[in-house]
Scaffold this active site. Structure first.
Site, PDB file in Angstrom:
ATOM      1  N   GLU A 311       0.814  -1.215   0.000  1.00 34.73           N
ATOM      2  CA  GLU A 311       0.000   0.000   0.000  1.00 34.73           C
ATOM      3  C   GLU A 311       0.852   1.271   0.000  1.00 34.73           C
ATOM      4  OE1 GLU A 311      -3.682  -1.786   2.605  1.00 34.73           O
ATOM      5  OE2 GLU A 311      -1.997  -0.910   3.708  1.00 34.73           O
ATOM      6  N   PRO A 312       1.625   1.478  -1.048  1.00 32.23           N
ATOM      7  CA  PRO A 312       2.456   2.685  -1.082  1.00 32.23           C
ATOM      8  C   PRO A 312       1.600   3.932  -1.287  1.00 32.23           C
ATOM      9  CG  PRO A 312       2.536   1.579  -3.202  1.00 32.23           C
ATOM     10  CD  PRO A 312       1.743   0.684  -2.273  1.00 32.23           C
ATOM     11  N   CYS A 388      -1.629  32.826  12.399  1.00 30.10           N
ATOM     12  CA  CYS A 388      -1.326  33.432  13.691  1.00 30.10           C
ATOM     13  C   CYS A 388      -0.737  32.418  14.665  1.00 30.10           C
ATOM     14  CB  CYS A 388      -2.593  34.048  14.265  1.00 30.10           C
ATOM     15  SG  CYS A 388      -3.346  35.189  13.116  1.00 30.10           S
ATOM     16  N   GLU A 389       0.362  31.816  14.286  1.00 26.54           N
ATOM     17  CA  GLU A 389       1.055  30.846  15.134  1.00 26.54           C
ATOM     18  C   GLU A 389       2.533  30.955  14.821  1.00 26.54           C
ATOM     19  OE1 GLU A 389      -0.378  27.589  16.473  1.00 26.54           O
ATOM     20  OE2 GLU A 389      -2.449  28.058  15.952  1.00 26.54           O
TER      21      GLU A 389
HETATM   22  C1  LIG Z   1      -1.114   5.746   5.466  1.00 29.09           C
HETATM   23  C2  LIG Z   1      -1.181   4.318   5.135  1.00 29.09           C
HETATM   24  C3  LIG Z   1      -0.492   3.812   4.043  1.00 29.09           C
HETATM   25  C4  LIG Z   1       0.416   4.658   3.190  1.00 29.09           C
HETATM   26  O1  LIG Z   1       1.548   5.045   3.878  1.00 29.09           O
HETATM   27  P1  LIG Z   1       2.728   5.790   3.104  1.00 29.09           P
HETATM   28  O2  LIG Z   1       3.705   6.066   4.163  1.00 29.09           O
HETATM   29  O3  LIG Z   1       2.167   7.034   2.510  1.00 29.09           O
HETATM   30  O4  LIG Z   1       3.239   4.855   2.070  1.00 29.09           O
HETATM   31  C5  LIG Z   1      -0.641   2.484   3.737  1.00 29.09           C
HETATM   32  N1  LIG Z   1      -1.434   1.667   4.486  1.00 29.09           N
HETATM   33  C6  LIG Z   1      -2.112   2.126   5.547  1.00 29.09           C
HETATM   34  C7  LIG Z   1      -2.972   1.202   6.316  1.00 29.09           C
HETATM   35  C8  LIG Z   1      -2.010   3.446   5.917  1.00 29.09           C
HETATM   36  O5  LIG Z   1      -2.676   3.896   6.976  1.00 29.09           O
END
Ligand SMILES: *Cc1c(COP(=O)(O)O)cnc(C)c1O
Length: 467
Positions: A311-312, A388-389
């Site tokens: 899951e990139p 404003c921080e």
């Molecule tokens: C955020 C997330 C990703 C992606 O992460 P990256 O660091 O952007 O690659 C993949 N899987 C899950 C479950 C996430 O929460």
């Protein structure tokens, strides 16, 4: 926040006009006029047409990275006799247009809310190619996903088993599910991002997993795909993934004794370069190490190699995106604590509302002047927003040409991930447009917010017929 003068990684650039290929979009160059061009479109003409702040995305770079990552994981999987499913993590940067690209390129997509789900569907991604995440999905979100035929729901808790099973039973469907486990692997990253440590909200423990999978298997309306592990984000170290493979394959083996476990999802988290000098491993390095580890562990446990899923997010979206700002007020701040060194504070027309990461995670970014080349020497600079921080910082440590001046257009690199998606209307700033550039032309894929948009839900404002 430790305010040192400058961190050890920051080096004075030998050329303030340099464009570091490590961080900028593939099709970004400084043209002979001195101005930055992205995919053939000059920075100043983008700003003339769309204003600042402006998110700009090099569409072909995004596409090439998405395709590249997919190919890399598929090859690595094939090398160990299996296949890979690659999901783009939608939360990173999602519009219906981006979902449409992801679909065209043949990647799957992950979502974590009803809104992200709607964006994916609006981008024509078939529901069966959507993975649904989240530690607190509502029953309504679950019912909608099940009804649409979502490819997999990643169950995050014991309670969710019953919820998903109930939704599937009510619709007389068999819903494919994964179980998110918390491997306890400590990825080498910022605390808030390290999602696999035990003392946090995501997933279930490795110890509890077998009983929960047994529970899943009791439901005729659930089909168990396998375990899911996501060890963190912006990870440079490959060891964390190898360790996660060791632990998840051991669990996978245990679960295989009582029923089929066709897949193993190892999540995302692959780090990128944000500033010159960063040396993120290529995704090929990650994929090869992970594949070897999976092969070794499966052999050790004498099980067949499952289908792998990845899951990139950041790795695809970060570097193709930049943000353009217009510089306004500039202050030379003398730092008594640092022998009267001077830091140039360059205020721009956006800030933590369009890029929260510096304030939220102490992330580091890199900026250049995009509208012209400069003959000046480098000056220590900090790019700050207009909120404003005092923590409203975009680029904490960098050098800019000493002649940086009001009206210059600045570009900040690698803002394609977690910037638009984390944007807010703090101080009632309107959100920037998102523009895709490709082969010499630019088109808005999200238009800029207007003041009227800001008040569209403001009941009194609307009742009084303003705007
Ligand atoms: C955020 C997330 C990703 C992606 O992460 P990256 O660091 O952007 O690659 C993949 N899987 C899950 C479950 C996430 O929460």
């Amino acid at each position: 926040m430790d305010d040192q003068l400058k961190p050890s990684w920051l080096h004075e650039p030998s050329d303030v006009n340099a464009v570091d290929q490590n961080v900028w979009p593939r099709h970004l160059v400084r043209s002979s006029s001195g101005e930055i061009e992205i995919a053939g479109v000059a920075a100043r003409s983008l700003v003339a047409e769309f204003g600042t702040p402006l998110y700009v995305i090099d569409e072909d770079d995004f596409r090439a990275r998405a395709t590249g990552v997919k190919t890399v994981f598929e090859r690595a999987a094939a090398s160990i006799g299996t296949s890979a499913k690659v999901y783009y993590a939608g939360k990173v940067f999602l519009t219906s247009e981006i979902a449409h690209w992801v679909n065209e390129l043949g990647l799957n997509i992950d979502v974590a809310s009803g809104g992200e789900f709607a964006a994916a569907i609006a981008g024509s991604i078939p529901a069966e190619r959507i993975g649904y995440h989240g530690n607190n999905k509502s029953t309504r979100e679950i019912a909608r996903a099940v009804s649409a035929g979502v490819g997999a729901i990643v169950i995050d808790s014991e309670a969710e088993i019953e919820r998903v099973a109930a939704a599937a039973a009510a619709q007389d469907k068999v819903q494919k599910v994964r179980l998110r486990v918390n491997t306890g692997v400590h990825a080498n990253t910022h605390d808030y991002l390290a999602t696999a440590r035990e003392d946090q909200k995501f997933g279930v423990s490795m110890t509890d997993a077998p009983a929960l999978v047994a529970r899943i298997r009791e439901f005729n309306h659930l089909e168990f795909l396998g375990v899911h592990s996501h060890i963190g984000s912006q990870i440079y170290s490959r060891d964390g993934f190898v360790e996660a493979v060791r632990r998840t394959v051991a669990l996978h083996t245990e679960l295989s004794k009582h029923g089929p476990v066709p897949e193993l999802n190892l999540g995302g988290g692959f780090g990128v370069n944000y500033k010159p000098g960063d040396e993120a491993p290529s995704v090929t390095d990650f994929a090869e190490d992970i594949a070897i580890a999976v092969k070794v562990e499966c052999h050790k446990h004498q099980i067949s190699v499952p289908v792998l899923a990845f899951e990139p997010g950041r790795y695809i979206a970060a570097n193709p995106g930049i943000t353009l700002y217009t510089a306004g007020t500039i202050k030379d701040v003398t730092l008594a604590d640092h022998h009267d060194a001077v830091r140039k504070y360059v205020s721009v027309d956006g800030g933590m509302s369009d890029n929260a990461r510096t304030a939220l995670y102490a992330a580091d970014y890199h900026a250049i002047i995009a509208s012209r080349a400069s003959q000046a020497s480098p000056a220590l600079a900090r790019v700050v927003g207009k909120h404003c921080e005092s923590g409203d910082i975009l680029v904490r440590y960098d050098y800019l040409p000493a002649d940086v001046t009001s009206g210059d257009i600045l570009a900040v690199a690698a803002t394609g991930a977690y910037c638009y998606s984390l944007s807010s209307n703090y101080n009632m700033l309107t959100k920037p447009a998102v523009v895709a550039v490709r082969s010499g032309s630019a088109r808005a894929i999200v238009r800029a917010e207007t003041e009227a948009d800001l008040f569209a839900r403001d009941v009194r404002y609307q009742a009084n017929g303003n705007g």
